[in-house]
Design a protein around this motif. Structure first.
Motif, short mmCIF file in Angstrom:
data_model
loop_
_atom_site.label_atom_id
_atom_site.label_comp_id
_atom_site.label_asym_id
_atom_site.label_seq_id
_atom_site.Cartn_x
_atom_site.Cartn_y
_atom_site.Cartn_z
N ILE A 73 13.11 66.73 97.93
CA ILE A 73 13.96 67.66 98.69
C ILE A 73 15.09 68.17 97.82
CG2 ILE A 73 15.64 67.84 100.56
CD1 ILE A 73 13.85 65.98 102.20
N VAL A 74 15.78 67.24 97.16
CA VAL A 74 16.90 67.61 96.29
C VAL A 74 16.41 68.50 95.15
CG1 VAL A 74 18.69 66.73 94.74
CG2 VAL A 74 18.19 65.52 96.87
N ALA A 75 15.28 68.12 94.53
CA ALA A 75 14.75 68.89 93.42
C ALA A 75 14.37 70.31 93.84
CB ALA A 75 13.52 68.18 92.85
N THR A 76 13.75 70.44 95.01
CA THR A 76 13.33 71.76 95.49
C THR A 76 14.54 72.64 95.78
OG1 THR A 76 11.31 70.83 96.46
CG2 THR A 76 12.02 72.99 97.26
N ASN A 77 15.57 72.08 96.42
CA ASN A 77 16.78 72.85 96.70
C ASN A 77 17.46 73.32 95.41
OD1 ASN A 77 16.31 72.44 99.40
ND2 ASN A 77 18.31 71.56 99.85
N LEU A 78 17.48 72.44 94.41
CA LEU A 78 18.08 72.81 93.13
C LEU A 78 17.27 73.91 92.44
CD1 LEU A 78 19.05 69.25 91.83
CD2 LEU A 78 20.65 71.13 92.28
N LEU A 79 15.94 73.85 92.57
CA LEU A 79 15.08 74.86 91.95
C LEU A 79 15.30 76.21 92.61
CD1 LEU A 79 12.85 75.57 89.95
CD2 LEU A 79 11.17 74.85 91.67
N ILE A 80 15.36 76.23 93.94
CA ILE A 80 15.62 77.49 94.65
C ILE A 80 16.98 78.04 94.26
CG2 ILE A 80 15.94 78.55 96.92
CD1 ILE A 80 13.93 76.51 98.02
N SER A 81 17.96 77.15 94.09
CA SER A 81 19.29 77.56 93.66
C SER A 81 19.24 78.20 92.28
CB SER A 81 20.24 76.36 93.65
OG SER A 81 21.52 76.72 93.18
#
Length: 305
Positions: free
Chosen positions: A83-91
């Motif tokens: 979840i954290v990794a995906t949010n950072l990638l979208i950011s």
């Protein structure tokens, strides 16, 4: 230790599915918030994850295997890290283009190699380490976005928001891989595909509760947009479930670092989607970076044989 040859085709398919899913998810992110865009891959992935394990059980019937006590903990750790990794990638996407954002996150290969060495005791051959170095050089070249950069310019670029978010995303994706590998090892079955599907069927609902609960708390109005985007978000869920099933099968049968190195072929698929699906221009330096990534994958495979 490689326990089954299935890891290689599974990893290649996973790379293609992930690149496709990320391209579609980026379009969803244009109309949803950061957390809303992240939630759709889990929420809409639940039915597909359940269908996958049900279909597999119909093809290969038998009782469900026993789960070790730490199973849920490893699923939760891997799921939260994703979840954290995906949010950072979208950011990262919101600071630079699709290809460059993904390129920064691909530093997960070297981060995963180091973390799996210390946390799982997994060793790679010198040739595979050379493949890691070649691949990282390729993604770093991709990250320049076609601009000519000297060493100092490059170091300064690493401090930009897209770089920080992308590299941090790679770190948490590496943690995801380690958590999922430990979860598959906690399933008492010699069938790595079944273990991967069980982990998927348990982890995706966990992720939906975690990120969905956060969204309801922090952005309650956004949930309506998540449901109204079901046509495109359903595609994200399907591709996410298929890709994760393949990734998890790879993690269940081969060292984390090796799966992630070969998984860098996702960059090739990413560039194709970025160019043809999102209409982003491909620079000459990006083509050179891609060749380095492919060379890194070949070296890693040679070192594993």
């Amino acid at each position: 230790m490689i326990s089954s040859p299935i890891w290689l085709p599974a990893t290649l398919v996973a790379g293609a599915m992930q690149a496709w899913r990320t391209a579609v998810q980026r379009r969803v992110s244009d109309s949803l918030s950061l957390n809303g865009a992240g939630l759709v891959r889990y929420l809409y992935g639940i039915p597909f994850a359940l269908v996958l394990i049900a279909a597999y059980r119909l093809l290969f019937p038998g009782p469900l295997p026993a789960l070790h006590p730490a199973f849920l903990l490893f699923c939760a750790v891997g799921g939260l890290a994703q979840i954290v990794a995906t949010n950072l990638l979208i950011s990262a996407f919101r600071h630079r283009n699709f290809v460059v954002g993904t390129a920064y996150s691909k530093t997960e290969a070297v981060q995963g190699a180091v973390l799996s060495f210390f946390l799982l005791g997994e060793n790679l051959s010198p040739l595979s380490w050379g493949g890691i170095g070649c691949g990282v050089a390729g993604v770093m070249l991709l990250s320049t976005g076609g601009r000519k950069m000297g060493p100092m310019d490059f170091l300064r670029a690493l401090g930009q928001p897209a770089a920080v978010a992308g590299i941090a995303s790679g770190f948490f994706f590496a943690l995801t891989a380690i958590g999922i590998r430990r979860a598959t090892q906690a399933v008492d079955t010699p069938d790595p595909v079944l273990a991967a599907l069980i982990v998927l069927a348990v982890t995706v609902p966990m992720q939906t509760v975690l990120q969905g609960g956060w969204l309801l708390w922090r952005e309650p109005g956004e949930m309506r947009q998540v449901f109204s985007s079901w046509r495109v978000s359903g595609q994200v869920g399907l591709l996410s479930a298929l890709g994760s099933a393949c990734w998890f099968a790879g993690f269940a049968t081969a060292p984390v670092a090796l799966v992630r190195i070969v998984g860098q072929v996702e960059v090739a698929f990413t560039m194709a989607f970025g160019h043809f699906y999102l209409r982003e221009q491909m620079q000459r330096s990006e083509a050179a970076g891609l060749l380095l990534v492919v060379a890194g994958v070949v070296l890693a495979l040679a070192g594993a044989l």
